[in-house]
Write an enzyme that holds these catalytic residues in place. Structure first.
Site, PDB file in Angstrom:
ATOM      1  N   SER A 148       0.845  -1.190   0.000  1.00 15.55           N
ATOM      2  CA  SER A 148       0.000   0.000   0.000  1.00 15.55           C
ATOM      3  C   SER A 148       0.884   1.244   0.000  1.00 15.55           C
ATOM      4  CB  SER A 148      -0.893   0.014   1.248  1.00 15.55           C
ATOM      5  OG  SER A 148      -1.525   1.261   1.413  1.00 15.55           O
ATOM      6  N   TYR A 161      -1.558  -0.097  10.338  1.00 16.90           N
ATOM      7  CA  TYR A 161      -1.695  -0.503   8.938  1.00 16.90           C
ATOM      8  C   TYR A 161      -0.484  -0.050   8.130  1.00 16.90           C
ATOM      9  CZ  TYR A 161      -3.894  -1.261   4.372  1.00 16.90           C
ATOM     10  OH  TYR A 161      -4.176  -1.691   3.092  1.00 16.90           O
TER      11      TYR A 161
END
Length: 258
Positions: A148, A161
């Site tokens: 990501s 995250y």
């Protein structure tokens, strides 16, 4: 030009989190290039619908599915046993399964942030290590990790995250170097906002969407198929000299910031 450089005919691919969104798009893309695809996901009903959808779309293809939570070690081992039972090793592993819970850093309980690490990072590392003997049965095989942009910059996703995705990108680099002599290429993709069920709630806020688009040079949200195309490219024989890379699929976002 050798057309086989742009095909995956007969190759066996395992896609985790393959029942919806980016994972389903990756499975579809790999099938389109001729690969045989094994899907793994936690929700059996959604997984079966995805398998049926792909089987209808590719009547001459080979797509199979197994319910598995890759955050659970016993189920990871069962998944790899199932792959081994196919009898031909493994050509492609796509670590796509993941999850998140967005909070301020001080608001996470220890169980919450540890679960994010388990789902996003530890599961991918362990599954890739378990898959190593199957990947090395072939002269050339490929691992692609779905990271990501949050692993490269702050994107309001919550600290855990972003930490897991940054670690996944580093895992990609380390394994690429360590396993190059074994014929295993390891790469990653780093998406920005992609139009999926998981992102639909945030993107439905017009003010937030405007902020996202203002920071995205291409001026739009990405589609799952655009991530899938990058993943498939990294698996192709045409990409045989590419390893240890992380390709941003972000409409230019990382060149601009948020």
């Amino acid at each position: 030009m050798d057309p086989h450089r742009w095909r995956l005919d007969g190759q066996l691919a395992l896609v985790t989190g393959g029942s919806a969104g980016i994972g389903l798009a990756i499975a579809r893309e790999l099938l389109g290039f001729g690969a045989r695809v094994l899907l793994a996901a936690r929700n059996g009903d959604i997984l079966e619908r995805a398998r049926d959808e792909l089987a209808d779309e590719f009547p001459d293809g080979d797509v199979r599915a197994l319910i598995a939570d890759v955050a659970d070690d016993e189920q990871r081992r069962e998944l790899l046993d199932w792959v081994e039972d196919q009898g031909e090793g493994l050509d492609i592993l796509v670590n796509n399964a993941g999850g998140n819970l967005t909070r301020a850093a001080t608001d996470y309980t220890e169980d919450e942030w540890r679960e994010i690490f388990e789902i996003n990072l530890f599961s991918a590392f362990e599954l890739t290590r378990y898959a190593y003997p199957l990947l090395t049965r072939h002269a050339a095989s490929s691992v692609v990790n779905v990271g990501s942009v949050s692993g490269a910059t702050h994107v309001r996703s919550g600290a855990p995250y972003g930490m897991t995705k940054a670690a996944m990108h580093q895992m990609t680099r380390n394994l690429a170097v360590e396993w190059a002599e074994d014929g295993v290429r390891v790469n990653a993709v780093a998406p920005w906002y992609i139009r999926t069920r998981r992102t639909s709630e945030k993107l439905s806020d017009p003010d937030y969407l405007d902020e996202v688009l203002m920071r995205t040079p291409m001026g739009r949200v990405g589609e799952p198929e655009e991530v899938a195309a990058a993943v498939a490219f990294l698996c192709l024989p045409a990409a045989a000299y590419i390893t240890g890379e992380c390709i941003a699929v972000d409409g230019g976002f990382l060149r601009y910031g948020f």
